[in-house]
Design an enzyme around this catalytic site. Structure first.
Site, mmCIF file in Angstrom:
data_model
loop_
_atom_site.group_PDB
_atom_site.id
_atom_site.type_symbol
_atom_site.label_atom_id
_atom_site.label_comp_id
_atom_site.label_asym_id
_atom_site.label_seq_id
_atom_site.Cartn_x
_atom_site.Cartn_y
_atom_site.Cartn_z
ATOM 1 N N ASN A 100 0.806 -1.211 0.000
ATOM 2 C CA ASN A 100 0.000 0.000 0.000
ATOM 3 C C ASN A 100 0.849 1.276 0.000
ATOM 4 O OD1 ASN A 100 0.922 -0.299 2.583
ATOM 5 N ND2 ASN A 100 -1.000 0.242 3.580
ATOM 6 N N CYS A 101 2.144 1.145 -0.217
ATOM 7 C CA CYS A 101 3.063 2.284 -0.271
ATOM 8 C C CYS A 101 3.094 2.842 -1.701
ATOM 9 C CB CYS A 101 4.456 1.839 0.163
ATOM 10 S SG CYS A 101 5.743 3.073 -0.087
ATOM 11 N N ASP A 102 2.764 4.108 -1.848
ATOM 12 C CA ASP A 102 2.743 4.725 -3.175
ATOM 13 C C ASP A 102 4.098 4.669 -3.861
ATOM 14 O OD1 ASP A 102 0.061 5.339 -2.952
ATOM 15 O OD2 ASP A 102 0.419 7.387 -2.229
ATOM 16 N N ARG A 146 4.756 1.234 -5.204
ATOM 17 C CA ARG A 146 3.941 0.980 -6.398
ATOM 18 C C ARG A 146 4.504 1.700 -7.619
ATOM 19 N NH1 ARG A 146 -1.560 1.150 -3.184
ATOM 20 N NH2 ARG A 146 -1.219 3.377 -3.409
#
Length: 105
Positions: A8-10, A13
């Site tokens: 869930n880490c931008d 990603r």
């Protein structure tokens, strides 16, 4: 190529999207192997701990004083992300211009 971080880490990603064939390994679900953690700590030392994170701010002084290896084992989200392991075993930390250039992006 392996990207160690959080799903869930931008930033993780972004790195995954930019690196064809890379695999994201969520360190909360699959903790770093001891040998990899030791290599990363040897190369990056305290820089491997993200002292700007929400998790860090929630720790008391006694917890913050613990060795980085122990902190990262107990709080995987404290690791600066992403930790990228290239096909030839080189380790890169973060997703800055420098790391992107090192990867030919």
């Amino acid at each position: 190529m392996k990207i160690y971080g959080l799903k869930n880490c931008d930033t993780c990603r972004k790195a995954l999207k930019s690196l064809d064939g890379a695999v994201l390994i969520d360190i909360r679900e699959t903790p770093l192997e001891d040998a990899l953690l030791d290599r990363a700590l040897e190369q990056f030392a305290e820089k491997l701990v993200n002292t700007r994170s929400t998790t860090w701010r929630g720790l008391d002084d006694a917890e913050r004083a613990r060795p980085p290896r122990d902190l990262l084992r107990d709080h995987p989200a404290l690791m600066k992300r992403p930790l990228i392991e290239t096909a030839d075993g080189e380790l890169l930390l973060g997703w800055t211009r420098t790391q992107q250039q090192a990867l030919g992006i």
